[in-house]
Write an enzyme that holds these catalytic residues in place. Structure first.
Site, PDB file in Angstrom:
ATOM      1  CD  GLU A   1     -10.055  80.336  -1.187  1.00  0.00           C
ATOM      2  OE1 GLU A   1      -9.048  80.032  -1.834  1.00  0.00           O
ATOM      3  OE2 GLU A   1     -10.267  79.937  -0.026  1.00  0.00           O
TER       4      GLU A   1
ATOM      5  N   GLY B   1      -2.845  75.643   2.070  1.00  0.00           N
ATOM      6  CA  GLY B   1      -2.694  76.790   1.178  1.00  0.00           C
ATOM      7  C   GLY B   1      -3.707  76.714   0.065  1.00  0.00           C
TER       8      GLY B   1
ATOM      9  CD  GLU C   1      -6.896  70.398   6.318  1.00  0.00           C
ATOM     10  OE1 GLU C   1      -7.930  70.960   5.923  1.00  0.00           O
ATOM     11  OE2 GLU C   1      -6.902  69.355   6.977  1.00  0.00           O
TER      12      GLU C   1
ATOM     13  CD  GLU D   1       5.672  83.528   0.398  1.00  0.00           C
ATOM     14  OE1 GLU D   1       5.190  82.697   1.193  1.00  0.00           O
ATOM     15  OE2 GLU D   1       5.764  83.318  -0.825  1.00  0.00           O
TER      16      GLU D   1
ATOM     17  CE  LYS E   1       7.451  77.701   2.167  1.00  0.00           C
ATOM     18  NZ  LYS E   1       6.930  79.037   2.541  1.00  0.00           N
TER      19      LYS E   1
ATOM     20  CB  CYS F   1      -9.463  78.034   4.499  1.00  0.00           C
ATOM     21  SG  CYS F   1      -9.446  77.420   6.183  1.00  0.00           S
TER      22      CYS F   1
ATOM     23  N   GLY G   1      -1.725  73.337  -4.063  1.00  0.00           N
ATOM     24  CA  GLY G   1      -1.994  71.986  -3.563  1.00  0.00           C
ATOM     25  C   GLY G   1      -2.014  70.963  -4.696  1.00  0.00           C
TER      26      GLY G   1
END
Ligand code: NAD
Length: 494
Positions: free
Chosen positions: A384, A228, A250, A179, A176, A284, A233
């Site tokens: 983050e 993500g 990840e 979006e 997937k 990331c 996660g």
């Protein structure tokens, strides 16, 4: 208008619902994107399962799978210009980054093909085997149907890192896309067909959280691979826990960049800017906490504040642009929220700190490169942000640098800058992260593993570790003992 269809069982199909993917630089429509229904998602998983058990895929020799990976690599290079143009429009990548992304994706498939050709799927263990008694094998087998979910920051590269090991291992997948950035994966789907990948081995769908959740809940899914945020996660790990499902994560990061007092200052200043500003900080592994030894701190800070003015924020299509807009309004608001919080908390603003709205910038989501001087109790020292914001902190010495660097729930990456390689290596080894650069930043090698310690994830992508994440290992015991009474269990029961 470009149409992004669902890629299921080798065919492209439309659906009843759709949305438009917008260019974050100017708000213009990039593509009409078809959203999968529950039925579409189920059919994609069925296609992956049928492909997994098909003779064509199960019986395909590893060299033939490597050939397919090589063809994908070649075709990515052939369609480079189209991919670059679409990635720039769909994600706000600068032209320079988009070109690097296509090259990196192509190189990854090529390197993986080389690894696959050499990989031994059946290995006799000479230590475990005993003459006249048994020979013992490790047999590596594909994990089965995978559900894979990717974020929007490196759309093509993330898709490559997910699809590559599926093909290499002989597994199958439903991937997937995010979006905000569904476009280039659709070109990749065309390339998979052109490269001769059997139908249903890889299926690509679009959608957001609800489509993702529905996909992951399918009972036929044997492995979940997610890239993500740590928050999502965590939720995915909880659900996978219910089903004791094979899982790779990840996740986020808050990586430390440590400048020792013997660093080459001009390179370290540029390196520090590159570390947190690449792709507007939407990487990331961004180096978003900068630690500088006190001895050189005033000089370093002055040079950094001066040099940051040379970073060109601009339209993504301009070849001179270092970074363009952030991906959407929500991300813009989140980043600006962190900037406001930092100001309120009394962090010292050294540069930037505002949204850019002059001229063409008014149509997109642009943020100035921003520097704050902080202490460990400031919010942006810990959380983050995923934007062009750096938290800089002076440290007494390398011991304090290591202590503060490890003071994080994350453990994805980091760097050490020093002219003394051995000194830098000593510091690097103390960092609790999955990747450390010495006098570099952001560079990845497809033959080497990438992934995080702590809440930055579980498992690795790329390298041999990346392929093994899609393999189960079977201990195959073959008895060489064919006399009934000599069997070791005989005494235990008779
Ligand atoms: P996100 O977690 O919001 O979304 C990532 C993907 O998950 C999207 O495709 C989204 O549609 C899907 N999703 C969201 N909720 C879901 C749910 N409940 N169930 C299933 N799928 C769901 O992250 P994002 O904002 O798109 O990406 C940014 C984050 O990704 C950052 O934290 C960044 O550090 C991380 N990231 C990590 C790596 C890495 O390799 N460690 C690489 C890139 C990005």
């Amino acid at each position: 208008m470009k149409e992004i269809k669902l890629f299921i069982n080798g065919d492209f199909r439309t659906s009843e619902k759709s949305f438009t993917s917008l260019n974050p630089a100017n708000g213009e429509t990039v593509a009409k994107v078809y959203l999968p229904s529950h039925k579409d998602i189920d059919q994609a998983v069925d296609a992956a399962e049928n492909a997994f058990y098909s003779l064509e895929w199960r019986g395909m020799d590893q060299n033939k799978r490597a050939e397919i990976l090589e063809k994908i690599s070649e075709k990515l290079k052939e369609r480079r210009n189209e991919l670059v143009e679409l990635e720039v429009a769909d994600s706000g990548s600068s032209l320079r980054k988009a070109k690097a992304d296509v090259a990196n994706a192509a190189s990854y498939f090529k390197v993986l093909a080389g690894q696959l050709r050499k990989f031994q799927f059946e290995v006799k263990d000479e230590n475990a085997s005993r003459a006249g008694f048994s020979h013992n094998y490790r047999v590596y087998e594909p994990v089965g149907v995978c559900a894979q979910i990717i974020p929007w920051n490196f759309p093509l590269v993330m898709a490559a890192w997910k699809i590559g090991p599926v093909i290499a291992s002989g597994s199958t997948s439903v991937l997937k896309t995010a979006e905000d950035t569904p476009v280039t994966a659709s070109i990749l789907a065309e390339i998979l067909n052109d490269a001769g990948l059997p139908k249903g081995v890889v299926n690509i769908i679009t959608g957001g959280a609800s489509e993702g959740e529905y996909l992951l809940a399918n009972k036929k899914v044997k492995k979940v691979a997610f890239t993500g945020s740590t928050a999502v996660g965590r939720k995915i790990m909880q659900n996978a826990g219910e089903r004791i499902q094979n899982l790779s994560l990840e996740l986020g990061g808050k990586s430390a960049n440590i400048v020792l007092d013997d660093a080459d200052l001009s390179i370290a200043v540029d390196g520090a800017l590159y570390a947190f500003l690449y792709h507007a900080g939407q990487a990331c592994d961004s180096g978003t906490r900068l630690f500088v030894e006190e001895k050189i701190y005033p000089e370093f800070k002055e040079a950094l504040v001066k040099r940051i003015k040379d970073v060109k924020v601009g339209l993504p299509t301009d070849p001179a642009t270092a970074y363009g807009p952030v991906v959407n309004k929500k991300q813009l608001d989140t980043i600006m929220g962190y900037i406001e919080t930092s100001k309120k908390e009394g962090a010292k603003l050294l540069a930037g700190g505002s949204r850019m709205t002059d001229g063409d910038f008014s149509k997109g989501y642009y943020i100035q490169p921003t520097l704050f001087e902080v202490t460990p109790d400031h919010t942006i020292f810990n959380e983050e942000i995923f934007g062009p914001v750096l938290a800089i902190t002076p440290v007494k010495n390398e011991t304090e640098a290591v202590k503060l660097a490890n003071q994080s729930v994350y453990g994805l990456a980091g760097a050490v800058w020093s002219k003394n390689q051995q000194r830098a290596i000593n510091v690097a080894k103390q960092l609790e992260t999955g990747m450390v650069w010495i006098n570099e930043y952001h560079l990845l090698n497809p033959g080497m593993p990438f992934g995080g310690y702590k809440q930055s994830g579980i498992g690795r992508e790329m390298g041999e570790e990346g392929m093994k994440a899609y393999l189960e290992v079977k201990h195959l015991w073959i008895s060489d003992c064919d006399e009934r009474a000599k069997k070791p269990w005989f005494d235990a029961i008779f």
